[in-house]
Write an enzyme that holds these catalytic residues in place. Sequence first.
Site, short mmCIF file in Angstrom:
data_model
loop_
_atom_site.label_atom_id
_atom_site.label_comp_id
_atom_site.label_asym_id
_atom_site.label_seq_id
_atom_site.Cartn_x
_atom_site.Cartn_y
_atom_site.Cartn_z
N TYR A 1 -17.13 41.56 -13.70
CA TYR A 1 -18.37 41.68 -12.93
C TYR A 1 -18.08 41.61 -11.43
O TYR A 1 -18.49 42.48 -10.65
CB TYR A 1 -19.36 40.58 -13.36
N THR B 1 -21.89 39.94 -4.51
CA THR B 1 -21.97 38.67 -5.22
C THR B 1 -20.88 37.69 -4.80
O THR B 1 -19.76 38.09 -4.46
CB THR B 1 -21.84 38.91 -6.73
N1 UFG Z 1 -24.42 27.19 -17.44
C1 UFG Z 1 -24.44 26.20 -18.41
N2 UFG Z 1 -25.27 26.39 -19.48
C2 UFG Z 1 -26.05 27.49 -19.65
C3 UFG Z 1 -26.01 28.50 -18.64
C4 UFG Z 1 -25.17 28.31 -17.55
O1 UFG Z 1 -23.75 25.19 -18.32
O2 UFG Z 1 -26.75 27.58 -20.66
C5 UFG Z 1 -23.55 27.00 -16.28
C6 UFG Z 1 -22.53 28.11 -16.10
O3 UFG Z 1 -21.38 27.86 -16.87
C7 UFG Z 1 -22.30 28.06 -14.58
C8 UFG Z 1 -23.65 27.61 -14.02
O4 UFG Z 1 -24.36 27.03 -15.12
O5 UFG Z 1 -21.35 27.08 -14.31
C9 UFG Z 1 -24.47 28.75 -13.47
O6 UFG Z 1 -24.50 29.77 -14.45
P1 UFG Z 1 -25.46 31.02 -14.36
O7 UFG Z 1 -25.27 31.80 -15.61
O8 UFG Z 1 -26.84 30.57 -14.04
O9 UFG Z 1 -24.94 31.80 -13.09
P2 UFG Z 1 -23.46 32.33 -12.72
O10 UFG Z 1 -22.90 31.37 -11.70
O11 UFG Z 1 -22.64 32.58 -13.93
O12 UFG Z 1 -23.75 33.75 -12.09
C10 UFG Z 1 -24.79 33.97 -11.19
C11 UFG Z 1 -25.27 35.42 -11.34
C12 UFG Z 1 -24.19 36.33 -10.89
C13 UFG Z 1 -23.70 35.94 -9.52
C14 UFG Z 1 -23.28 34.51 -9.47
C15 UFG Z 1 -22.89 34.13 -8.07
O13 UFG Z 1 -25.59 35.72 -12.68
O14 UFG Z 1 -24.72 37.63 -10.87
O15 UFG Z 1 -24.35 33.71 -9.89
O16 UFG Z 1 -22.50 32.79 -7.98
F1 UFG Z 1 -22.63 36.68 -9.20
#
Ligand code: UFG
Length: 330
Positions: free
Chosen positions: A142, A118
């Site tokens: 994670y 990741t």
């Molecule tokens: N976000 C919001 N509101 C929401 C959900 C998410 O503002 O309701 C934001 C988060 O704070 C983040 C962005 O949108 O800034 C993306 O969030 P995601 O939850 O969609 O994804 P993440 O970047 O947290 O994580 C994902 C995968 C991980 C992986 C990562 C790699 O879940 O497994 O991408 O960049 F490691």
Amino acid sequence: MQNILITGGAGYIGSHICIKLQENGYQPIVFDNLSNGHRDAISNDIPFVEGDIRDAAALNKVFEDFRPAAVIHMAALIEAGASMVEPARFYEVNTAGALNLLEAMRRNACKHIVFSSTAAVYGNRDAGLLSESLEVSAENPYGRSKAMVETMLGDYASIYGFHAIALRYFNAAGADSMGRTGERHDPETHLIPLVLQTAAGQRDHIKIFGTDYDTPDGTCIRDYIHVDDLADAHVKALGHIISSDHAASDIANIGTGEGCSVKEIIELCKEVTGQDFTVVEDSRRPGDPAKLVANPAKAKEMLGWQPKYPSPRQIIEHAWNYYQTNLLKS
Ligand code: UFG
């Protein structure tokens, strides 16, 4: 036809990889505990074993029964936010579970593995595009749980002669371009499906987690990679390790090289769906790095891979098509 064991193969990304494996003449064998995956996400001509990677005996039996030529290891907990609350679960499933798998492989003389790593291993960096040569510095358990597996793969390569490739996924998104499978986590935590659920009227509002980051519009920037392109990267990585018989442990970013902010994703979703909806500015989610954008040069050079669908708009269009056809009616 070569059997390829795919742990977590009934999940969102795994189900796309199964389709690509079949299209490329491999026989996927799915091992999944269905904690997040769906039995109906994979077709009936794919052997399915319900099991948990923490169960060494179950893993051993799969190797004895199917003698896979290689493994694609996807089974894992994936929510960075949840890992800030329950870190032990992440080390138990993601790290100890992977060790179980590597030991089952070693016992059964299977030495080829593509590992689902990741972008979260990079954490918060001042760097522009993230390259594999950077030291890992995950922001959350994670990311650390996955970085530890990359370290183990290095040891299994140098000591036991494994050939491994860790693919560092950036943000997987979208759905199969032909609509055969897509994202359906329960509960959903990822940005694009949550915004689409809001556009469809299934949620009152979408929250932006943090508007005070050091980014042009104050919201987090991510590199959204189409799940079809991600699946294609696995098939290319598999071909690469199966065709060469030397020991090695490589790492490759799988991203587009372009970043998109949370606000930009929300605007694109409004345009694609033609719907307006309520957006609430909320506080930061613990463990979120401000910006994660790949330097994808190594995947191109080593695997001959590059994304077919680099545009976030197209990613959102495919996700919206899948959502309207498969999820809205239920
Ligand atoms: N976000 C919001 N509101 C929401 C959900 C998410 O503002 O309701 C934001 C988060 O704070 C983040 C962005 O949108 O800034 C993306 O969030 P995601 O939850 O969609 O994804 P993440 O970047 O947290 O994580 C994902 C995968 C991980 C992986 C990562 C790699 O879940 O497994 O991408 O960049 F490691």
